[in-house]
Design a protein around this motif. Structure first.
Motif, PDB file in Angstrom:
ATOM      1  N   ALA A  76       0.802  -1.216   0.000  1.00 19.49           N
ATOM      2  CA  ALA A  76       0.000   0.000   0.000  1.00 19.49           C
ATOM      3  C   ALA A  76       0.836   1.267   0.000  1.00 19.49           C
ATOM      4  N   ASP A  77       2.001   1.238   0.705  1.00 16.53           N
ATOM      5  CA  ASP A  77       2.800   2.451   0.826  1.00 16.53           C
ATOM      6  C   ASP A  77       3.896   2.558  -0.238  1.00 16.53           C
ATOM      7  N   GLU A  78       3.912   1.626  -1.195  1.00 23.93           N
ATOM      8  CA  GLU A  78       4.928   1.686  -2.255  1.00 23.93           C
ATOM      9  C   GLU A  78       4.629   2.847  -3.207  1.00 23.93           C
ATOM     10  N   THR A  79       5.647   3.642  -3.510  1.00 24.61           N
ATOM     11  CA  THR A  79       5.481   4.773  -4.417  1.00 24.61           C
ATOM     12  C   THR A  79       5.758   4.330  -5.844  1.00 24.61           C
ATOM     13  N   VAL A  80       4.838   4.647  -6.738  1.00 26.23           N
ATOM     14  CA  VAL A  80       4.964   4.306  -8.151  1.00 26.23           C
ATOM     15  C   VAL A  80       5.070   5.599  -8.950  1.00 26.23           C
ATOM     16  N   TYR A  81       5.937   5.593  -9.977  1.00 28.77           N
ATOM     17  CA  TYR A  81       6.213   6.785 -10.759  1.00 28.77           C
ATOM     18  C   TYR A  81       5.793   6.600 -12.215  1.00 28.77           C
ATOM     19  N   GLU A  82       5.480   7.707 -12.872  1.00 29.72           N
ATOM     20  CA  GLU A  82       5.351   7.677 -14.324  1.00 29.72           C
ATOM     21  C   GLU A  82       6.683   7.207 -14.899  1.00 29.72           C
ATOM     22  N   GLY A  83       6.633   6.299 -15.857  1.00 28.11           N
ATOM     23  CA  GLY A  83       7.851   5.747 -16.428  1.00 28.11           C
ATOM     24  C   GLY A  83       8.312   4.481 -15.737  1.00 28.11           C
ATOM     25  N   GLY A  84       7.774   4.194 -14.547  1.00 27.59           N
ATOM     26  CA  GLY A  84       8.120   2.965 -13.853  1.00 27.59           C
ATOM     27  C   GLY A  84       7.512   1.753 -14.548  1.00 27.59           C
ATOM     28  N   GLU A  85       8.085   0.590 -14.317  1.00 26.12           N
ATOM     29  CA  GLU A  85       7.613  -0.630 -14.963  1.00 26.12           C
ATOM     30  C   GLU A  85       7.287  -1.696 -13.921  1.00 26.12           C
ATOM     31  N   PHE A  86       6.294  -2.513 -14.214  1.00 26.38           N
ATOM     32  CA  PHE A  86       5.974  -3.647 -13.354  1.00 26.38           C
ATOM     33  C   PHE A  86       5.321  -4.737 -14.194  1.00 26.38           C
ATOM     34  N   ILE A  87       5.154  -5.892 -13.601  1.00 24.12           N
ATOM     35  CA  ILE A  87       4.603  -7.047 -14.309  1.00 24.12           C
ATOM     36  C   ILE A  87       3.112  -7.177 -14.011  1.00 24.12           C
ATOM     37  N   VAL A  88       2.327  -7.372 -15.060  1.00 21.83           N
ATOM     38  CA  VAL A  88       0.894  -7.600 -14.947  1.00 21.83           C
ATOM     39  C   VAL A  88       0.608  -9.049 -15.345  1.00 21.83           C
ATOM     40  N   GLU A  89      -0.133  -9.737 -14.529  1.00 21.47           N
ATOM     41  CA  GLU A  89      -0.474 -11.138 -14.801  1.00 21.47           C
ATOM     42  C   GLU A  89      -1.972 -11.267 -14.994  1.00 21.47           C
ATOM     43  N   THR A  90      -2.378 -11.811 -16.133  1.00 17.62           N
ATOM     44  CA  THR A  90      -3.785 -12.090 -16.410  1.00 17.62           C
ATOM     45  C   THR A  90      -3.923 -13.560 -16.785  1.00 17.62           C
ATOM     46  N   GLU A  91      -5.158 -14.000 -17.005  1.00 12.55           N
ATOM     47  CA  GLU A  91      -5.370 -15.383 -17.424  1.00 12.55           C
ATOM     48  C   GLU A  91      -4.780 -15.634 -18.799  1.00 12.55           C
ATOM     49  N   GLU A  92      -4.728 -14.588 -19.631  1.00  9.44           N
ATOM     50  CA  GLU A  92      -4.250 -14.752 -21.009  1.00  9.44           C
ATOM     51  C   GLU A  92      -2.742 -14.636 -21.133  1.00  9.44           C
ATOM     52  N   ALA A  93      -2.121 -13.785 -20.309  1.00  9.50           N
ATOM     53  CA  ALA A  93      -0.694 -13.530 -20.510  1.00  9.50           C
ATOM     54  C   ALA A  93      -0.075 -12.882 -19.282  1.00  9.50           C
ATOM     55  N   ILE A  94       1.246 -12.961 -19.219  1.00 11.31           N
ATOM     56  CA  ILE A  94       2.042 -12.230 -18.243  1.00 11.31           C
ATOM     57  C   ILE A  94       2.878 -11.248 -19.035  1.00 11.31           C
ATOM     58  N   MET A  95       2.782  -9.959 -18.728  1.00 11.67           N
ATOM     59  CA  MET A  95       3.501  -8.974 -19.511  1.00 11.67           C
ATOM     60  C   MET A  95       4.073  -7.872 -18.630  1.00 11.67           C
ATOM     61  N   GLN A  96       5.113  -7.265 -19.150  1.00 10.62           N
ATOM     62  CA  GLN A  96       5.724  -6.131 -18.478  1.00 10.62           C
ATOM     63  C   GLN A  96       5.135  -4.853 -19.060  1.00 10.62           C
ATOM     64  N   VAL A  97       4.776  -3.909 -18.183  1.00 10.17           N
ATOM     65  CA  VAL A  97       4.145  -2.674 -18.629  1.00 10.17           C
ATOM     66  C   VAL A  97       4.889  -1.475 -18.051  1.00 10.17           C
ATOM     67  N   ARG A  98       4.752  -0.337 -18.742  1.00 13.14           N
ATOM     68  CA  ARG A  98       5.331   0.931 -18.270  1.00 13.14           C
ATOM     69  C   ARG A  98       4.194   1.890 -17.941  1.00 13.14           C
ATOM     70  N   VAL A  99       4.305   2.560 -16.805  1.00 15.45           N
ATOM     71  CA  VAL A  99       3.278   3.509 -16.370  1.00 15.45           C
ATOM     72  C   VAL A  99       3.386   4.787 -17.207  1.00 15.45           C
ATOM     73  N   THR A 100       2.289   5.159 -17.868  1.00 11.80           N
ATOM     74  CA  THR A 100       2.255   6.389 -18.656  1.00 11.80           C
ATOM     75  C   THR A 100       1.481   7.491 -17.955  1.00 11.80           C
ATOM     76  N   SER A 101       0.597   7.133 -17.019  1.00  8.81           N
ATOM     77  CA  SER A 101      -0.165   8.124 -16.275  1.00  8.81           C
ATOM     78  C   SER A 101      -0.721   7.466 -15.020  1.00  8.81           C
ATOM     79  N   ILE A 102      -0.845   8.260 -13.952  1.00  3.62           N
ATOM     80  CA  ILE A 102      -1.361   7.753 -12.684  1.00  3.62           C
ATOM     81  C   ILE A 102      -2.591   8.567 -12.307  1.00  3.62           C
ATOM     82  N   GLU A 103      -3.728   7.910 -12.220  1.00  2.00           N
ATOM     83  CA  GLU A 103      -4.990   8.572 -11.881  1.00  2.00           C
ATOM     84  C   GLU A 103      -5.310   8.338 -10.414  1.00  2.00           C
ATOM     85  N   THR A 104      -5.397   9.436  -9.647  1.00  2.00           N
ATOM     86  CA  THR A 104      -5.682   9.322  -8.219  1.00  2.00           C
ATOM     87  C   THR A 104      -7.099   9.752  -7.870  1.00  2.00           C
ATOM     88  N   GLY A 105      -7.838  10.260  -8.854  1.00  3.89           N
ATOM     89  CA  GLY A 105      -9.217  10.676  -8.641  1.00  3.89           C
ATOM     90  C   GLY A 105      -9.790  11.212  -9.932  1.00  3.89           C
TER      91      GLY A 105
END
Length: 219
Positions: A76-105
């Motif tokens: 919960a307290d991890e800070t994520v930045y625009e341009g940061g990358e992380f792994i997304v896992e779905t039923e169809e695929a596991i992929m690496q993504v880059r954050v292009t925008s962060i919506e907080t509201g």
């Protein structure tokens, strides 16, 4: 990270990826640690199990002009930045993504935020990407240019001055236009000096000069 054997989790691999998370399979757990196996190189190692508060957020993933929505759970307290990358896992695929925008509201975007404050991560898939190439004929007649779309791994390097082949296409790279959200410190938004190198996930467009034997023939 997950404590359940058989699950796949993103952690750093000391053998092949000490600075970037890769997908690992959890083999066993116990005593505050998990034994995990890297799916990239097969290295097996121990990983501490951390018990901490987590938060979930929606993730919109864009790839090749299409998009889908999934969710991600992280500390919960991890800070994520625009341009940061992380792994997304779905039923169809596991992929690496880059954050292009962060919506907080509603109508509210931030360049960085704690995961617990995020409503939606807007991201782009970067493990495999499409790169648009504009190829000019050798004689320089711009009205005879052609467009090519290449599908390459996100870490594939394009080097200005090099001649490359992709299927039936062969061209010398003469220029590279950089994406606005590229995270590496490129000196200009458009590069044109021999030796300048850009990884595919940072490329907006490649420019080249045709080098095929039958280039631009009217027959």
């Amino acid at each position: 990270m997950s404590e359940n054997a058989g699950e796949r989790v993103p952690v750093e691999c000391p053998s092949c990826s000490p600075d970037l998370e890769t997908v690992h399979e959890v083999l066993t757990t116990g005593g505050g640690t998990a034994t995990v196996k890297c799916t990239e190189c097969g290295h097996v190692h121990k990983q501490p199990i951390e018990s901490e508060e987590t938060a979930a957020a929606d993730v919109v993933v864009s790839q090749d002009g299409e998009s889908f929505t999934t969710t991600v759970e992280a500390p919960a307290d991890e800070t994520v930045y625009e341009g940061g990358e992380f792994i997304v896992e779905t039923e169809e695929a596991i992929m690496q993504v880059r954050v292009t925008s962060i919506e907080t509201g509603p109508e509210q975007r931030e360049s960085r935020a704690a995961v617990e404050d995020v409503e939606t991560f807007w991201t782009r898939a970067v493990d495999n990407v499409s790169v648009d190439v504009t190829v000019h004929p050798k004689d320089g007649e711009h009205d005879e240019t052609q467009g090519v779309t290449l599908h390459v791994p996100g870490d594939h390097e394009f080097v200005i001055g090099e001649t490359v082949e992709f299927g039936d296409e062969k061209f010398e790279i003469t220029g590279i236009h950089i994406r606005e959200n590229a995270v590496d410190g490129y000196k200009f938004p458009k590069l044109g000096d021999d030796g300048d190198t850009v990884v595919a996930k940072d490329v907006k467009r490649v420019y080249g000069r045709d080098e095929t034997m039958a280039a631009w023939s009217a027959w």
